[in-house]
Design an enzyme around this catalytic site. Structure first.
Site, PDB file in Angstrom:
ATOM      1  N   ASP A  11       0.903  -0.917   0.134  1.00 15.29           N
ATOM      2  CA  ASP A  11       0.043   0.241   0.152  1.00 15.29           C
ATOM      3  C   ASP A  11       0.611   1.376   0.175  1.00 15.29           C
ATOM      4  OD1 ASP A  11      -2.102  -1.625  -0.122  1.00 15.29           O
ATOM      5  OD2 ASP A  11      -2.278  -1.496   2.478  1.00 15.29           O
ATOM      6  N   ASP A 130     -13.631  -5.181  -2.004  1.00 14.22           N
ATOM      7  CA  ASP A 130     -13.377  -4.574  -0.826  1.00 14.22           C
ATOM      8  C   ASP A 130     -15.167  -5.722  -0.114  1.00 14.22           C
ATOM      9  OD1 ASP A 130     -11.239  -4.057  -0.777  1.00 14.22           O
ATOM     10  OD2 ASP A 130     -11.763  -1.901  -0.773  1.00 14.22           O
TER      11      ASP A 130
END
Length: 252
Positions: A11, A130
């Site tokens: 990330d 997600d």
């Protein structure tokens, strides 16, 4: 038999690698190019860069990171985060990404999947999901904006729709498992795999090598994503692969 893949996920926020738990509480892990090179040498099969920058400057830094990384990397690189248009995809591929991962923008405009697949080829287009389990409605729903906004789109409907639109791969994060290191959401992943024919990368919950063995033993997903346990050097890509081999499963 297609060999399973282990994929570290980085990330990246404003040019630095960060990691949180269940999408919260970010801490600095290091330089993305250095970490990418480390995983390249350590036996990773692919890498995922997720750009979670909030600013234009952050997104421009990301292009520099991709270019610097891609010029030295020998494994495929997937880049996601903040991609809104075909132009954004073109820019990322031109800077060295092999695949792009679409999430919020695809939910907002599903035709973007078809347009991107037609223009760049299905193999370039990964759809990131997600997935949040809503206990009141007893169903999994898609989230957008880095897991912050819940939609009314059911995960099991969405995975079938994106495959029809031309997605080449799915990256499924079980939000309730993310960063918890308690194991993957096996039942959920197995259900998704029964609904589609494209490869699935499983994300969220890999806390030790045995969790990856269970993932590949109990589901037919193609790859496992890992972040915290690799960044914190709790285990290595090779240790995970060795455990998978000992479990009698073919791995790259």
């Amino acid at each position: 038999m297609i060999k399973k893949r282990i994929i570290p996920c980085l990330d990246v926020k404003d040019g630095r690698v960060v990691k949180g738990i269940q999408f919260k509480g970010l801490r600095d892990i290091g330089n993305p190019v250095d970490l990418a090179m480390y995983y390249n040498e350590a036996g990773a099969d692919e890498l995922v860069f997720l750009d979670i920058s909030k600013t234009e400057e952050g997104h421009s830094l990301m292009l520099e990171v991709i270019e610097q990384t891609a010029s030295r990397l020998f494994i495929p690189l997937t880049v996601g985060g903040g991609i809104q248009s075909l132009d954004d995809i073109t820019q990322l591929l031109n800077h060295g990404a092999d695949k792009v991962s679409l999430n919020s923008s695809a939910l907002k405009n599903p035709q973007l999947i078809k347009q991107a697949s037609d223009k760049f080829g299905r193999q370039c287009i990964c759809i990131a999901i997600d997935s949040y389990y809503d206990p009141e409605r007893k169903a999994h729903y898609c989230c957008t904006h880095g897991g912050k906004k819940l939609t009314n789109i059911k995960v099991y409907d969405w995975v079938q729709q994106v495959e029809q639109l031309g997605a080449g791969e799915l990256l499924v994060t079980s939000m309730g498992h993310d960063g918890m290191k308690q194991g993957f959401d096996i039942e959920h992943l197995a259900k998704i795999k029964s609904l589609v024919n494209i490869p699935i990368i499983a994300s969220g919950g890999g806390g030790n090598a045995q969790h990856f063995v269970e993932l590949f033993d109990q589901t037919d997903v193609s790859a496992g994503l890992a972040a915290s346990i690799l960044h914190d050097r709790e285990t290595t890509v090779q240790s995970i692969k060795e455990a998978i081999r000992q479990g009698g499963i073919a791995v790259r």
